[in-house]
Design a protein around this motif. Structure first.
Motif, PDB file in Angstrom:
ATOM      1  N   LEU A  14       0.646  -1.089   0.020  1.00 26.37           N
ATOM      2  CA  LEU A  14       0.002   0.019  -0.043  1.00 26.37           C
ATOM      3  C   LEU A  14       0.861   1.124  -0.082  1.00 26.37           C
ATOM      4  O   LEU A  14       0.326   2.293  -0.644  1.00 26.37           O
ATOM      5  CB  LEU A  14      -1.125  -0.070   1.292  1.00 26.37           C
ATOM      6  CG  LEU A  14      -2.232   0.953   1.206  1.00 26.37           C
ATOM      7  CD1 LEU A  14      -2.969   0.750  -0.072  1.00 26.37           C
ATOM      8  CD2 LEU A  14      -2.863   0.763   2.535  1.00 26.37           C
ATOM      9  N   GLU A  15       1.865   1.079   0.901  1.00 30.40           N
ATOM     10  CA  GLU A  15       2.864   2.360   0.845  1.00 30.40           C
ATOM     11  C   GLU A  15       3.524   2.650  -0.742  1.00 30.40           C
ATOM     12  O   GLU A  15       3.634   3.584  -1.314  1.00 30.40           O
ATOM     13  CB  GLU A  15       4.088   2.111   1.828  1.00 30.40           C
ATOM     14  CG  GLU A  15       3.630   2.135   3.099  1.00 30.40           C
ATOM     15  CD  GLU A  15       4.758   1.577   4.134  1.00 30.40           C
ATOM     16  OE1 GLU A  15       5.904   1.410   3.488  1.00 30.40           O
ATOM     17  OE2 GLU A  15       4.496   1.549   5.344  1.00 30.40           O
ATOM     18  N   ASP A  50      -4.854  13.200  -3.794  1.00 31.14           N
ATOM     19  CA  ASP A  50      -5.500  12.262  -2.810  1.00 31.14           C
ATOM     20  C   ASP A  50      -4.815  10.948  -3.329  1.00 31.14           C
ATOM     21  O   ASP A  50      -5.791   9.841  -3.763  1.00 31.14           O
ATOM     22  CB  ASP A  50      -6.876  12.279  -3.080  1.00 31.14           C
ATOM     23  CG  ASP A  50      -7.912  11.651  -1.933  1.00 31.14           C
ATOM     24  OD1 ASP A  50      -6.965  11.208  -0.980  1.00 31.14           O
ATOM     25  OD2 ASP A  50      -9.067  11.448  -1.850  1.00 31.14           O
ATOM     26  N   PRO A  51      -3.718  10.722  -3.292  1.00 30.29           N
ATOM     27  CA  PRO A  51      -3.380   9.209  -3.667  1.00 30.29           C
ATOM     28  C   PRO A  51      -3.353   8.269  -2.865  1.00 30.29           C
ATOM     29  O   PRO A  51      -3.697   7.061  -3.081  1.00 30.29           O
ATOM     30  CB  PRO A  51      -1.497   9.684  -3.732  1.00 30.29           C
ATOM     31  CG  PRO A  51      -1.364  10.869  -2.669  1.00 30.29           C
ATOM     32  CD  PRO A  51      -2.611  11.552  -2.890  1.00 30.29           C
ATOM     33  N   GLU A  52      -3.768   8.640  -1.360  1.00 26.55           N
ATOM     34  CA  GLU A  52      -4.288   7.496  -0.461  1.00 26.55           C
ATOM     35  C   GLU A  52      -5.414   6.973  -1.012  1.00 26.55           C
ATOM     36  O   GLU A  52      -5.703   5.758  -0.739  1.00 26.55           O
ATOM     37  CB  GLU A  52      -4.135   8.021   1.088  1.00 26.55           C
ATOM     38  CG  GLU A  52      -2.929   8.551   1.558  1.00 26.55           C
ATOM     39  CD  GLU A  52      -2.616  10.004   1.040  1.00 26.55           C
ATOM     40  OE1 GLU A  52      -3.504  10.575   0.393  1.00 26.55           O
ATOM     41  OE2 GLU A  52      -1.354  10.555   1.396  1.00 26.55           O
ATOM     42  N   TYR A  53      -6.238   7.750  -1.473  1.00 26.01           N
ATOM     43  CA  TYR A  53      -7.704   7.116  -1.575  1.00 26.01           C
ATOM     44  C   TYR A  53      -7.490   6.341  -2.946  1.00 26.01           C
ATOM     45  O   TYR A  53      -7.992   5.167  -2.900  1.00 26.01           O
ATOM     46  CB  TYR A  53      -8.612   8.383  -2.097  1.00 26.01           C
ATOM     47  CG  TYR A  53     -10.068   7.886  -2.622  1.00 26.01           C
ATOM     48  CD1 TYR A  53     -10.996   7.484  -1.739  1.00 26.01           C
ATOM     49  CD2 TYR A  53     -10.319   7.892  -3.782  1.00 26.01           C
ATOM     50  CE1 TYR A  53     -12.251   7.170  -2.235  1.00 26.01           C
ATOM     51  CE2 TYR A  53     -11.202   7.569  -4.535  1.00 26.01           C
ATOM     52  CZ  TYR A  53     -12.444   6.865  -3.581  1.00 26.01           C
ATOM     53  OH  TYR A  53     -13.603   6.609  -4.155  1.00 26.01           O
ATOM     54  N   TRP A  54      -6.915   6.865  -3.864  1.00 29.86           N
ATOM     55  CA  TRP A  54      -6.830   5.848  -5.141  1.00 29.86           C
ATOM     56  C   TRP A  54      -5.901   4.684  -4.800  1.00 29.86           C
ATOM     57  O   TRP A  54      -6.089   3.656  -5.591  1.00 29.86           O
ATOM     58  CB  TRP A  54      -6.387   6.809  -6.390  1.00 29.86           C
ATOM     59  CG  TRP A  54      -7.184   7.671  -6.699  1.00 29.86           C
ATOM     60  CD1 TRP A  54      -7.192   9.222  -6.290  1.00 29.86           C
ATOM     61  CD2 TRP A  54      -8.460   7.685  -7.378  1.00 29.86           C
ATOM     62  NE1 TRP A  54      -8.290   9.792  -6.956  1.00 29.86           N
ATOM     63  CE2 TRP A  54      -9.058   8.687  -7.463  1.00 29.86           C
ATOM     64  CE3 TRP A  54      -9.033   6.487  -8.034  1.00 29.86           C
ATOM     65  CZ2 TRP A  54     -10.321   9.117  -8.168  1.00 29.86           C
ATOM     66  CZ3 TRP A  54     -10.467   6.567  -8.544  1.00 29.86           C
ATOM     67  CH2 TRP A  54     -10.959   7.764  -8.643  1.00 29.86           C
ATOM     68  N   ALA A  55      -4.926   4.779  -4.221  1.00 22.71           N
ATOM     69  CA  ALA A  55      -4.036   3.683  -3.700  1.00 22.71           C
ATOM     70  C   ALA A  55      -4.754   2.654  -2.940  1.00 22.71           C
ATOM     71  O   ALA A  55      -4.544   1.434  -3.389  1.00 22.71           O
ATOM     72  CB  ALA A  55      -2.859   4.031  -2.980  1.00 22.71           C
ATOM     73  N   GLY A  56      -5.752   3.103  -2.052  1.00 22.41           N
ATOM     74  CA  GLY A  56      -6.488   2.210  -1.295  1.00 22.41           C
ATOM     75  C   GLY A  56      -7.608   1.345  -2.367  1.00 22.41           C
ATOM     76  O   GLY A  56      -7.559   0.190  -2.118  1.00 22.41           O
ATOM     77  N   LEU A  57      -8.118   2.101  -3.264  1.00 25.86           N
ATOM     78  CA  LEU A  57      -8.980   1.416  -4.088  1.00 25.86           C
ATOM     79  C   LEU A  57      -8.318   0.401  -5.057  1.00 25.86           C
ATOM     80  O   LEU A  57      -8.890  -0.562  -5.142  1.00 25.86           O
ATOM     81  CB  LEU A  57      -9.689   2.783  -5.034  1.00 25.86           C
ATOM     82  CG  LEU A  57     -11.077   2.123  -5.692  1.00 25.86           C
ATOM     83  CD1 LEU A  57     -12.091   1.933  -4.706  1.00 25.86           C
ATOM     84  CD2 LEU A  57     -11.411   3.440  -6.238  1.00 25.86           C
ATOM     85  N   LEU A  58      -7.110   0.873  -5.567  1.00 24.39           N
ATOM     86  CA  LEU A  58      -6.304  -0.111  -6.377  1.00 24.39           C
ATOM     87  C   LEU A  58      -5.938  -1.253  -5.520  1.00 24.39           C
ATOM     88  O   LEU A  58      -5.924  -2.521  -6.185  1.00 24.39           O
ATOM     89  CB  LEU A  58      -5.216   0.615  -7.020  1.00 24.39           C
ATOM     90  CG  LEU A  58      -4.370  -0.199  -7.860  1.00 24.39           C
ATOM     91  CD1 LEU A  58      -5.088  -0.662  -9.089  1.00 24.39           C
ATOM     92  CD2 LEU A  58      -3.014   0.605  -8.318  1.00 24.39           C
ATOM     93  N   GLY A  59      -5.478  -1.014  -4.204  1.00 30.77           N
ATOM     94  CA  GLY A  59      -5.202  -2.352  -3.491  1.00 30.77           C
ATOM     95  C   GLY A  59      -6.342  -3.272  -3.234  1.00 30.77           C
ATOM     96  O   GLY A  59      -6.135  -4.349  -3.186  1.00 30.77           O
ATOM     97  N   ARG A  86     -10.059  -5.016   2.922  1.00 32.49           N
ATOM     98  CA  ARG A  86      -9.577  -5.174   4.281  1.00 32.49           C
ATOM     99  C   ARG A  86      -8.036  -5.156   4.399  1.00 32.49           C
ATOM    100  O   ARG A  86      -7.612  -4.317   5.238  1.00 32.49           O
ATOM    101  CB  ARG A  86     -10.236  -6.356   4.972  1.00 32.49           C
ATOM    102  CG  ARG A  86     -11.787  -6.377   5.051  1.00 32.49           C
ATOM    103  CD  ARG A  86     -12.051  -7.891   5.611  1.00 32.49           C
ATOM    104  NE  ARG A  86     -13.438  -8.104   5.704  1.00 32.49           N
ATOM    105  CZ  ARG A  86     -14.041  -8.965   6.392  1.00 32.49           C
ATOM    106  NH1 ARG A  86     -13.373  -9.674   6.878  1.00 32.49           N
ATOM    107  NH2 ARG A  86     -15.460  -9.094   6.582  1.00 32.49           N
ATOM    108  N   ALA A  87      -7.707  -5.895   3.536  1.00 31.37           N
ATOM    109  CA  ALA A  87      -5.928  -5.652   3.638  1.00 31.37           C
ATOM    110  C   ALA A  87      -5.493  -4.393   3.174  1.00 31.37           C
ATOM    111  O   ALA A  87      -4.470  -3.883   3.655  1.00 31.37           O
ATOM    112  CB  ALA A  87      -5.437  -6.728   2.475  1.00 31.37           C
ATOM    113  N   ALA A  88      -6.406  -3.603   2.353  1.00 35.76           N
ATOM    114  CA  ALA A  88      -5.857  -2.266   1.777  1.00 35.76           C
ATOM    115  C   ALA A  88      -6.188  -1.173   2.560  1.00 35.76           C
ATOM    116  O   ALA A  88      -6.151  -0.098   2.237  1.00 35.76           O
ATOM    117  CB  ALA A  88      -6.527  -2.013   0.294  1.00 35.76           C
TER     118      ALA A  88
END
Length: 829
Positions: free
Chosen positions: A229-230, A240-249, A256-258
């Protein structure tokens, strides 16, 4: 001679089933095992009794089927039914040193290790501790069991496998369901091995202990997921990279893991029927399998042994990385069987693979039968196998014609939707009607996002510039997916909320699905419809009759009508209030919805109130009456009103609560455009069917009590139906009760009631003498976490002889009136 008898016509059904049983033995074995596990759960047999019943049943079954075609295999399958009984009973055996045998404990020191990474909550975190000892700090006593602990101030740096010593307050069993249809948190936790819940009062490191293999795998999985995720966040372009990274993860290794997605995004996916894209399922394993097979063999269908040695470790590694769950294990087993069939040049049968996967998971843990995730993954896989179009020879050229991608996606999505719908309705009380429409676009996009996300993970640590490109492409595709899902979720009728399927409706649904699949499988779709309907084939008549029977069962279940009566349900919500009133004509009014426990409003709305409304067929609340702005009366109203249509909202014109929960309620009322009007004494609500609700408080001028202003001016409802009355009070104290009596006498209003709900959760019982003398109730009701205050307050009074029912003792209290008398029922845990 008549028409030829089809293999599916009734005279030849049993021989045909026997042949299928012989060809696919794992399917029959899995069905027998599942039936045995369900039977053991229903009967709740001890292990010794289960073993005796299993032996007797096995002997009887083997003897009964020995003469049938394929009798040996059928006998073996039927033997798995008592085998499931024994296995589930064995898994349910409680050791003599189990912690559950000494519960409850007010305060105790526990020593153990974390079995999972801490789960972040809205406030605080939750820990799962495998207990190894209990007792005081100087003398640890042996014990075992896993406990769920809430910690309001998270301790940083905790990891799976850490050894801890924890002082726990209020250690007790998980709560039992106290309302009809309520989510059974106790049984859910026990199936996960959690025997108790408590609150962390103190925590310190325990003595060093060697990690188990399972702990090492869990810790490695969590750490790799965090690192992944990092990497995605660092290489995700734009804002907002955290939002899109969480969605991609979430697309690659599960939400849950993301770290999960925000509630608004989760609601878009849920209402559009695309939530499965954020769950680790067979899609990831299947994609890896297809890619690896293509790389190893080109377009061939045969694997060498050395290629299998490369393929299987890669699949197992991804399974550990994503976190082993029922869906991942199911896909891994089926993928492994497919790879084995390619090595051995054997025919791969998807139904047998699905049955073997079910057998392996059940033998490992029989509780997987009751796991919603496992049920969904097997149902979805079965639906896809049943409905996905196969390659077929072209009738004109004779060449093998493969189905087009849109047809594959459409039919596979339709099959998964048809087989999982009853499960989703049971779990979430809602039905995404346009799920297939969104999936037509979202699923192909996910097929592109998944490889891009995997490439970004592989290259992000070594080639960040390349990972930026792949993450950017993924973000574009995810934006399109979110737009499509958002449009589909907002279409009229896209999501049908407050839906409940009775057992008869579930049976009817699956009968209809089975009939439809068989009809599609047997019908020649090239024939004109009229010619097909005139065909005299016996199997078509039989299948049409079966489908018609399924539709008839559903229609009959849906047509069941409620008897004409007034129903009042005082739900058991602990220290709070939630009362549902249903009129003889089907109208519904909700009086309060809240509990005192902090942060439990969402849980109360989602796990109790929404399912309760769905089970009772309430699709709309005619009115919501909030007695006064205290959190234990409104904490669940905002999340409830976000899902339930409401006609009007009534509450006394009192100063608003400064709490954030009440501000959210005001915003929800404005966003949903719900009419809000002040509640005053003398107003009447027509409930329909001859029932009426009369407001008796607050009256003008308001009671000027500085210590209990909002309590004394809370609303009061008097329910009338025929010759019966039920009196429901808010939180009145001495001054408020005196004003209520004075106003009723001035209006010439009789307060005589069959039942009365004591004010302030029984805490005002000592001031209720005059009111109880005027009401002369047959029952006294209390909505509270304890009946102690009420019994103490009524002790020595004339009302002490009146039966007192408290939700803490009797669970949900249900009053029904036919207009002549009132009956009271309880839901004892």
């Amino acid at each position: 001679m008549g028409p030829p008898v089809s293999p599916l016509s009734p005279p030849r059904v049993l021989p045909w089933l026997a042949r299928q049983w012989g060809f696919r033995p794992f399917v029959g074995l899995a069905v027998g095992m599942i039936a045995g596990v369900v039977l053991a759960e229903r009967l709740a047999l001890s292990f010794s009794w289960a073993l005796l019943v299993a032996c007797l049943a096995a002997a009887a079954l083997v003897g009964a089927v020995a003469q049938l075609a394929g009798g040996l295999r059928l006998a073996l399958a039927l033997f798995f039914l008592p085998g499931g009984v024994v296995l589930h009973s064995l898994h349910s055996v409680v050791p003599t040193t189990h912690l559950s045998r000494v519960l409850p404990l007010e305060s105790v020191w526990l020593q153990g290790r974390l079995t999972a990474a801490p789960q972040a909550l809205t406030s605080g975190q939750r820990l799962l501790l495998a207990v190894e000892a209990r007792g005081d700090a100087d003398q640890w006593l042996p014990a075992c069991g896993t406990v769920s602990l809430y910690q309001d101030s998270p301790t940083p740096g905790l990891r799976c496998g850490d050894s801890l010593q924890v002082r726990v307050d209020h250690l007790e069993e998980p709560p039992r369901p106290r309302n009809p249809g309520e989510f059974d948190a106790r049984r859910f936790n026990l199936r996960r091995g959690i025997c108790a819940e408590g609150t962390v009062a103190a925590l310190r490191p325990g003595p060093p202990a060697a990690l188990t293999g399972r702990d090492r795998l869990s810790r490695w999985s969590v750490e790799r997921q965090g690192r992944a995720l990092e990497v995605l966040t660092a290489t995700m372009p734009g804002s907002d990279p955290e939002y899109w990274a969480g969605l991609l993860g979430g697309m690659v290794f599960g939400q849950r893991a993301a770290g999960g997605v925000d509630p608004a995004t989760a609601q878009v996916f849920r209402r559009s029927g695309t939530m499965h894209l954020l769950v680790v399922s067979g899609a990831q394993i299947s994609f890896l399998l297809v890619v690896l097979v293509a790389l190893l063999t080109g377009r061939g269908r045969v694997l060498a042994a050395w290629q299998l040695a490369v393929l299987l470790p890669a699949l197992v590694l991804f399974t550990i990385f994503a976190g082993p769950g029922a869906s991942v294990w199911r896909a891994l087993i089926m993928g492994g069987l497919l790879a084995f069939s390619m090595v051995s040049a054997r025919r791969y049968d998807a139904y047998s693979a699905l049955g073997l996967a079910a057998l392996v998971l059940i033998i490992a843990d029989t509780n997987v039968v009751f796991d919603l995730g496992a049920q969904l993954t097997f149902a979805a896989a079965l639906g896809v196998i049943l409905m996905i179009p196969r390659a077929a020879p072209d009738p004109r050229t004779g060449r093998l014609r493969r189905p087009r991608l849109p047809a594959v996606v459409a039919w596979a999505s339709a099959g998964a939707w048809a087989c999982t719908t009853p499960l989703l309705v049971s779990a979430f009380s809602g039905l995404p009607l346009f799920g297939n429409l969104a999936n037509l676009i979202a699923v192909p996009i996910s097929m592109l996002v998944l490889p891009l996300g995997m490439v970004a993970l592989l290259l992000g640590a070594w080639l960040p510039s390349v990972a930026v490109v792949t993450c950017g492409l993924s973000r574009v595709l995810l934006t399109v997916m979110m737009a499509v899902s958002g449009v589909c979720s907002r279409l009229p009728g896209a999501y049908c909320d407050l839906v409940h399927f009775s057992p008869a409706q579930v049976v009817g649904w699956y009968m209809g699905v089975a009939g439809g699949v068989l009809l599609l499988a047997r019908a020649d779709l090239r024939r004109p419809a009229l010619r097909w309907w005139r065909a005299q084939s016996a199997d078509r008549r039989w299948l049409c009759g079966g489908a018609a029977l399924g539709i008839a069962v559903v229609a009959a279940a849906l047509s069941l009508a409620r008897p004409p009566q007034l129903t009042v349900e005082v739900m058991s919500v602990g220290a709070g209030n939630a009362i549902l009133v249903q009129s003889p004509s089907g109208g519904a009014v909700l009086m309060d919805a809240g509990t005192r426990l902090a942060g439990s409003g969402e849980r109360l709305a989602g796990e109790l109130l929404v399912p309760a409304l769905a089970r009772r067929g309430v699709r709309r609340l005619d009115a919501v009456v909030l007695t006064h702005p205290d959190a234990d009366h409104y904490s669940a109203l905002a999340p409830l009103l976000e899902r339930v249509p409401v006609g009007e909202f009534l509450t006394p014109a009192l100063p608003d609560s400064p709490a954030a929960g009440y501000a959210r309620l005001r915003r929800t009322l404005a966003a949903r455009r719900i009419a809000v009007r002040p509640a005053w004494a003398g107003q009447a609500l027509d409930l329909g069917g001859g029932a009426q609700a009369l407001l008796l408080a607050p009256s003008v001028p308001l009671v000027a009590s500085p210590d209990s202003f909002t309590n004394d001016n809370s609303a009061v409802l008097l329910l009338r139906y025929g010759q019966t009355q039920v009196l429901l009070l808010g939180d009145q104290q001495a001054a408020g009760l005196e004003r209520l009596l004075t106003w009723a006498q001035a209006q010439g209003l009789s307060l005589a009631s069959s039942a009365i709900l004591l004010p302030h959760h029984g805490r005002s019982a000592r001031w209720c003498g005059a009111l109880l003398s005027a009401a002369q109730p047959q029952w006294i009701l209390v909505s509270a976490e304890s009946s102690t205050y009420a019994r103490t307050g009524l002790a020595g009074s004339a009302a002490a002889s009146v039966p007192l029912l408290c939700t803490a003792d009797q669970g949900c209290l249900t009053l029904t009136s036919n207009g002549r008398e009132v009956r009271v029922g309880t839901y004892a845990p």
